[in-house]
Enzyme design. Structure first.
Site, mmCIF file in Angstrom:
data_model
loop_
_atom_site.group_PDB
_atom_site.id
_atom_site.type_symbol
_atom_site.label_atom_id
_atom_site.label_comp_id
_atom_site.label_asym_id
_atom_site.label_seq_id
_atom_site.Cartn_x
_atom_site.Cartn_y
_atom_site.Cartn_z
ATOM 1 N N LYS A 70 0.746 -1.175 -0.076
ATOM 2 C CA LYS A 70 0.002 0.072 -0.173
ATOM 3 C C LYS A 70 0.878 1.202 0.124
ATOM 4 N N ASN A 89 19.435 5.436 5.054
ATOM 5 C CA ASN A 89 19.936 4.538 5.949
ATOM 6 C C ASN A 89 19.517 4.459 7.457
ATOM 7 N N PHE A 90 19.727 3.584 8.097
ATOM 8 C CA PHE A 90 19.438 3.093 9.454
ATOM 9 C C PHE A 90 17.976 3.393 9.858
ATOM 10 N N LEU A 91 16.972 3.129 8.900
ATOM 11 C CA LEU A 91 15.639 3.154 9.391
ATOM 12 C C LEU A 91 15.465 2.101 10.437
ATOM 13 N N CYS A 92 14.848 2.342 11.563
ATOM 14 C CA CYS A 92 14.572 1.533 12.656
ATOM 15 C C CYS A 92 13.396 1.969 13.477
ATOM 16 N N LEU A 124 26.559 1.680 3.619
ATOM 17 C CA LEU A 124 26.994 1.026 4.636
ATOM 18 C C LEU A 124 25.894 0.253 5.618
ATOM 19 N N THR A 154 19.353 0.739 0.419
ATOM 20 C CA THR A 154 19.460 -0.700 0.228
ATOM 21 C C THR A 154 18.334 -1.301 1.359
HETATM 22 S S1 MYA Z 1 16.945 -0.852 5.567
HETATM 23 C C1 MYA Z 1 17.076 -1.218 7.290
HETATM 24 C C2 MYA Z 1 15.819 -1.604 7.646
HETATM 25 N N1 MYA Z 1 15.841 -1.577 9.032
HETATM 26 C C3 MYA Z 1 15.629 -2.852 9.740
HETATM 27 O O1 MYA Z 1 15.534 -3.728 9.044
HETATM 28 C C4 MYA Z 1 15.767 -3.032 11.143
HETATM 29 C C5 MYA Z 1 14.893 -3.933 11.848
HETATM 30 N N2 MYA Z 1 13.495 -3.395 11.594
HETATM 31 C C6 MYA Z 1 12.871 -2.590 11.563
HETATM 32 O O2 MYA Z 1 13.117 -1.537 12.425
HETATM 33 C C7 MYA Z 1 11.520 -2.222 11.105
HETATM 34 O O3 MYA Z 1 10.868 -3.483 10.820
HETATM 35 C C8 MYA Z 1 11.251 -1.223 9.888
HETATM 36 C C9 MYA Z 1 9.861 -1.275 9.560
HETATM 37 C C10 MYA Z 1 11.554 0.196 10.731
HETATM 38 C C11 MYA Z 1 12.318 -1.586 8.800
HETATM 39 N N3 MYA Z 1 12.710 -0.009 3.820
HETATM 40 O O4 MYA Z 1 6.063 0.570 10.009
HETATM 41 P P1 MYA Z 1 5.606 -0.607 9.600
HETATM 42 C C12 MYA Z 1 7.900 -0.929 4.483
HETATM 43 C C13 MYA Z 1 11.840 0.408 2.989
HETATM 44 O O5 MYA Z 1 4.391 -0.972 9.719
HETATM 45 P P2 MYA Z 1 7.677 -1.943 10.651
HETATM 46 C C14 MYA Z 1 17.038 0.924 5.438
HETATM 47 O O6 MYA Z 1 17.528 1.450 6.784
HETATM 48 C C15 MYA Z 1 6.845 -2.280 4.167
HETATM 49 O O7 MYA Z 1 7.342 -2.419 2.810
HETATM 50 N N4 MYA Z 1 10.508 0.161 3.441
HETATM 51 O O8 MYA Z 1 6.832 -1.809 9.434
HETATM 52 C C16 MYA Z 1 17.100 1.499 4.286
HETATM 53 C C17 MYA Z 1 5.551 -1.467 4.509
HETATM 54 O O9 MYA Z 1 5.092 -0.743 3.389
HETATM 55 P P3 MYA Z 1 4.264 -1.300 2.304
HETATM 56 C C18 MYA Z 1 10.197 -0.757 4.454
HETATM 57 O O10 MYA Z 1 8.232 -3.465 10.514
HETATM 58 C C19 MYA Z 1 15.618 2.496 4.387
HETATM 59 C C20 MYA Z 1 5.755 -0.595 5.587
HETATM 60 O O11 MYA Z 1 7.221 -0.176 5.416
HETATM 61 C C21 MYA Z 1 11.408 -1.492 5.011
HETATM 62 O O12 MYA Z 1 7.338 -1.500 11.959
HETATM 63 C C22 MYA Z 1 15.301 3.077 3.073
HETATM 64 C C23 MYA Z 1 5.330 -0.897 6.970
HETATM 65 O O13 MYA Z 1 5.606 -0.072 7.796
HETATM 66 C C24 MYA Z 1 12.634 -1.151 4.462
HETATM 67 N N5 MYA Z 1 13.618 -1.607 5.126
HETATM 68 O O14 MYA Z 1 8.965 -1.097 10.276
HETATM 69 C C25 MYA Z 1 13.791 3.353 3.239
HETATM 70 N N6 MYA Z 1 10.742 -2.296 5.679
HETATM 71 O O15 MYA Z 1 2.897 -1.521 2.811
HETATM 72 C C26 MYA Z 1 13.189 4.057 2.048
HETATM 73 C C27 MYA Z 1 9.434 -2.263 5.773
HETATM 74 O O16 MYA Z 1 4.125 -0.429 1.208
HETATM 75 C C28 MYA Z 1 13.846 5.248 1.692
HETATM 76 N N7 MYA Z 1 9.061 -1.306 4.911
HETATM 77 O O17 MYA Z 1 4.818 -2.561 1.829
HETATM 78 C C29 MYA Z 1 13.297 5.669 0.422
HETATM 79 C C30 MYA Z 1 14.023 7.303 -0.025
HETATM 80 C C31 MYA Z 1 13.526 8.518 0.792
HETATM 81 C C32 MYA Z 1 14.008 9.790 0.698
HETATM 82 C C33 MYA Z 1 13.647 10.508 -0.937
HETATM 83 C C34 MYA Z 1 14.469 11.545 -1.117
HETATM 84 C C35 MYA Z 1 13.765 12.146 -2.465
HETATM 85 O O1 JJ1 Z 2 25.543 -12.918 7.928
HETATM 86 C C1 JJ1 Z 2 24.501 -13.576 7.292
HETATM 87 N N1 JJ1 Z 2 24.447 -15.035 7.304
HETATM 88 C C2 JJ1 Z 2 25.674 -15.731 7.978
HETATM 89 C C3 JJ1 Z 2 24.882 -16.342 9.306
HETATM 90 C C4 JJ1 Z 2 23.771 -17.090 9.041
HETATM 91 C C5 JJ1 Z 2 23.187 -17.300 10.377
HETATM 92 C C6 JJ1 Z 2 21.963 -17.898 10.293
HETATM 93 N N2 JJ1 Z 2 20.890 -17.187 9.609
HETATM 94 C C7 JJ1 Z 2 25.744 -16.977 6.851
HETATM 95 N N3 JJ1 Z 2 26.835 -17.716 7.326
HETATM 96 C C8 JJ1 Z 2 27.145 -18.641 6.459
HETATM 97 C C9 JJ1 Z 2 28.950 -18.254 6.556
HETATM 98 C C10 JJ1 Z 2 29.568 -19.391 5.634
HETATM 99 C C11 JJ1 Z 2 30.992 -19.091 6.095
HETATM 100 C C12 JJ1 Z 2 31.922 -20.324 5.362
HETATM 101 C C13 JJ1 Z 2 31.635 -20.483 4.080
HETATM 102 C C14 JJ1 Z 2 30.170 -20.581 3.688
HETATM 103 C C15 JJ1 Z 2 29.294 -19.303 4.235
HETATM 104 O O2 JJ1 Z 2 25.465 -17.087 5.769
HETATM 105 C C16 JJ1 Z 2 23.749 -12.674 6.444
HETATM 106 C C17 JJ1 Z 2 24.356 -12.334 4.868
HETATM 107 O O3 JJ1 Z 2 24.720 -13.691 4.279
HETATM 108 N N4 JJ1 Z 2 23.569 -11.498 7.132
HETATM 109 C C18 JJ1 Z 2 22.128 -11.051 7.479
HETATM 110 O O4 JJ1 Z 2 20.990 -12.059 6.933
HETATM 111 C C19 JJ1 Z 2 22.165 -10.047 7.743
HETATM 112 C C20 JJ1 Z 2 21.244 -9.068 7.226
HETATM 113 C C21 JJ1 Z 2 21.387 -8.676 5.830
HETATM 114 C C22 JJ1 Z 2 20.637 -7.603 5.156
HETATM 115 C C23 JJ1 Z 2 20.883 -6.464 5.507
HETATM 116 C C24 JJ1 Z 2 20.091 -5.267 4.917
HETATM 117 C C25 JJ1 Z 2 20.219 -4.079 5.808
HETATM 118 C C26 JJ1 Z 2 20.576 -2.740 5.009
HETATM 119 C C27 JJ1 Z 2 20.668 -1.547 5.551
HETATM 120 O O5 JJ1 Z 2 21.234 -0.344 4.692
#
Ligand code: MYA
Ligand code: JJ1
Length: 388
Positions: free
Chosen positions: A3, A136-139, A388, A172
Site C-alpha cells: 500500500k 539508511n538506519f531506518l529502525c 553502509l 538498500t
Molecule cells: S534498510 C534497514 C531497515 N531496518 C531494519 O530492518 C531494522 C529492523 N526492522 C525495523 O526496525 C522495522 O521492521 C522497519 C519497518 C523500521 C524496517 N525499507 O512501520 P511498518 C515498508 C523500506 O508497519 P515495521 C534501511 O535502513 C513495508 O514494505 N520500506 O513496518 C534503508 C511496508 O510498506 P508497504 C520498508 O516493520 C531504508 C511498511 O514499511 C522497509 O514496523 C530505506 C510497513 O511499515 C525497509 N527496510 O517497520 C527507506 N521495511 O505496505 C526508504 C518495511 O508498502 C527510503 N518497509 O509494503 C526511500 C527514499 C526516501 C528519500 C527520498 C528523497 C527524495
Molecule cells: O551474515 C549472514 N549470514 C550468515 C549467518 C547465518 C546465520 C543463520 N541465519 C551466513 N553464514 C554462512 C557463512 C559461511 C562461511 C563459510 C563459507 C560458507 C558460508 O550466511 C547474512 C548475510 O549472508 N546476514 C544477514 O542476514 C543480515 C542482514 C542482511 C541484510 C541487510 C540489510 C540492511 C541494509 C541497511 O541499509
C-alpha cells in the site's frame, strides 16, 4: 500488497519489462514553496527530534536503539552493532544536514523509539550525475513494529530532503519492495573458523574436522604485494584519481571528489581501513583496497558476545591482480583480529570470491533508487556503489 510503496515514485512491479517507460526521474521536482513546510503527523504519544550526532548523549541513544532493534539475520542469531564512532562517520560526510538525522521519541518518557537518516551523495547513473540522498538506519523499536510508523518516517525524511532541493535517493534493504535496481548476495570468508562455528555463523563442512577447517582458512602472516601499505592523508589526490577512473565503468556509482575520499576512504581507527599499493619503482599509487568495521552482536551465546566483521568497501586494481590485492586485504583483516570478511557480488568481486574461499551467505541485499527509473534490472557486477 504494498500500500505504501505503490503510492511512491519508485519503479512498480506492474511496470517490470514495460520498455515504453523512459529511464530517469519519475516525477519532476516541485517548487520548494510547494514542499510541505511542517512535519508529518505522528501518533499523538510521539514527537519528532533532530538527532545531533555531535552530542555524546544523543549518539549514545541512537547507538542503543540500533544495538537493540536494528537488522538481524533470518534466524535472529546476529544483530548489526554499529559503533558510535562508525555512526558519527556514516552520518557526517561533507555537506551533511543535521536535520536529516531524524528520531522519534515518546513524549512522556522522552525514550528514543525510532530513527531514520539521510546523507547527501552525488551518484552517477549511466552518464548523469545526480544529487541524491543515501537513506539508511531506518529502525523502529521492536515493541512498536507493524503500526505503519515506517511510512511516516520515510515521508518525513523525504520532505526534509526535498527542502534541500534534492529529489532522488539511493537505499538498500534485506527485503524486496518495489523495485530493486539489482539484488546482491553476501559472501563470507572465514578468518577465525573455530569461533564462527562455535557461534553458529558457519558449520563444519561434510567430512571436515575442526583442524582440517582451520588449515583450510589459514592465511600468510604478512602481505605479499610489494609497496602495499596503509593509505595516508597525502594519498588523497592520487586515490581520488584512481577511484574516479575505476568507478566510470559501472552503471551506478558514486561521484567522489577529494573531500569525499578524505572522509570515506582515509583510514579511521575501528571504522574504515584502507591500503594502497605504491609502486616501489615509480612511487605511483597503482591499486587500492578498503573495508569497514561492522561487528554483530551474537544473540544468546554463552561464550561469545560479538562477531568482528570486516566488509569489503571500494577496491581498485590497475597493476596488482585483484585476487592478490584482496588476499592481502584478508591478511591485514586477519592481523587486525576480524573473525570474518564479508563482500557483496558487486563490481568485480565475483572474480575473487570463490578462489579466495568465500562462501555464499544466506542473506541478500537489494538496491533501490527513489524517483528514478532504471529500465532493466542491473547485474550486481554493473553496480559500483557500496552503502553502509
Ligand atoms: S534498510 C534497514 C531497515 N531496518 C531494519 O530492518 C531494522 C529492523 N526492522 C525495523 O526496525 C522495522 O521492521 C522497519 C519497518 C523500521 C524496517 N525499507 O512501520 P511498518 C515498508 C523500506 O508497519 P515495521 C534501511 O535502513 C513495508 O514494505 N520500506 O513496518 C534503508 C511496508 O510498506 P508497504 C520498508 O516493520 C531504508 C511498511 O514499511 C522497509 O514496523 C530505506 C510497513 O511499515 C525497509 N527496510 O517497520 C527507506 N521495511 O505496505 C526508504 C518495511 O508498502 C527510503 N518497509 O509494503 C526511500 C527514499 C526516501 C528519500 C527520498 C528523497 C527524495
Ligand atoms: O551474515 C549472514 N549470514 C550468515 C549467518 C547465518 C546465520 C543463520 N541465519 C551466513 N553464514 C554462512 C557463512 C559461511 C562461511 C563459510 C563459507 C560458507 C558460508 O550466511 C547474512 C548475510 O549472508 N546476514 C544477514 O542476514 C543480515 C542482514 C542482511 C541484510 C541487510 C540489510 C540492511 C541494509 C541497511 O541499509
Amino acid at each position: 500488497r504494498h500500500k505504501f510503496w505503490e503510492s511512491q515514485p519508485v519503479g512498480q512491479f506492474k511496470d517490470l519489462g514495460n520498455s515504453s517507460l523512459p529511464e530517469g526521474p519519475i516525477e519532476a521536482p516541485t517548487p520548494l514553496s510547494e514542499v510541505k513546510q511542517e512535519p508529518y503527523n505522528l501518533p499523538n504519544m510521539y514527537e519528532w527530534v533532530t538527532c545531533d550526532m555531535d552530542s555524546d548523549e544523543m549518539c549514545n541513544e541512537v547507538y542503543n536503539l540500533l544495538a537493540n532493534n536494528y537488522v538481524e539475520d533470518d534466524e535472529n542469531m546476529f544483530r548489526f552493532n554499529y559503533s558510535k564512532e562508525f555512526l558519527r562517520w556514516a552520518l557526517r560526510p561533507p555537506g551533511y544536514f543535521k536535520n536529516w538525522h531524524i528520531g522519534v521519541r515518546v513524549k512522556s518518557s522522552k525514550k528514543l523509539v525510532a530513527f531514520i537518516t539521510g546523507v547527501p551523495a552525488r551518484i552517477r547513473v549511466r552518464d548523469d550525475i545526480i544529487n541524491m540522498a543515501e537513506v539508511n538506519f531506518l529502525c523502529v523499536h521492536k515493541k512498536l513494529r507493524s503500526k505503519r510508523l515506517a511510512p511516516v518516517m520515510i515521508k518525513e525524511v523525504t520532505r526534509r530532503i526535498h527542502l534541500e532541493n534534492i529529489w532522488q535517493a539511493a537505499y538498500t534493504a534485506g527485503i524486496v519492495i518495489p523495485t530493486p535496481i539489482t539484488s546482491c548476495q553476501y559472501w563470507h570468508r572465514s578468518l577465525n573458523p573455530k569461533k564462527l562455528i562455535e557461534v553458529g555463523f558457519s558449520r563444519l563442512g561434510a567430512r571436515m574436522t575442526m583442524s582440517r577447517t582451520i588449515k583450510l582458512f589459514k592465511l600468510p602472516e604478512s602481505t605479499v604485494t610489494p609497496g602495499f601499505r596503509q593509505m595516508g592523508l597525502h594519498d588523497v589526490p592520487a586515490v581520488t584519481r584512481l577511484v574516479r577512473r575505476y568507478l566510470r565503468q559501472f552503471v551506478v556509482a558514486p561521484d567522489l571528489n577529494e573531500h569525499d575520499v578524505e572522509h570515506w576512504l582515509l583510514p579511521t581507527e575501528g571504522v574504515v581501513d584502507s591500503y594502497v599499493v605504491e609502486s616501489p619503482a615509480t612511487h605511483e599509487i597503482t591499486d587500492f583496497c578498503s573495508f569497514y568495521t561492522l561487528p554483530s552482536s551474537i544473540l544468546g551465546n554463552q561464550n561469545h558476545s560479538t562477531l568482528k566483521a570486516a566488509y569489503s568497501f571500494y577496491n581498485v586494481f590497475t597493476k596488482t591482480p585483484l585476487l592478490q590485492l584482496m588476499n592481502d586485504a584478508l591478511i591485514v583483516a586477519k592481523q587486525k583480529d576480524f573473525d570474518v570478511f564479508n563482500a557483496l557480488d558487486v563490481m568485480h568481486n565475483e572474480s575473487f570470491l570463490k578462489e579466495l574461499k568465500f562462501g555464499p551467505g544466506d542473506g541478500s541485499l537489494h538496491y533501490y533508487l527513489y524517483n528514478y527509473r532504471i529500465r532493466n534490472a542491473l547485474k550486481p557486477s554493473e553496480l559500483g556503489l557500496v552503502l553502509l
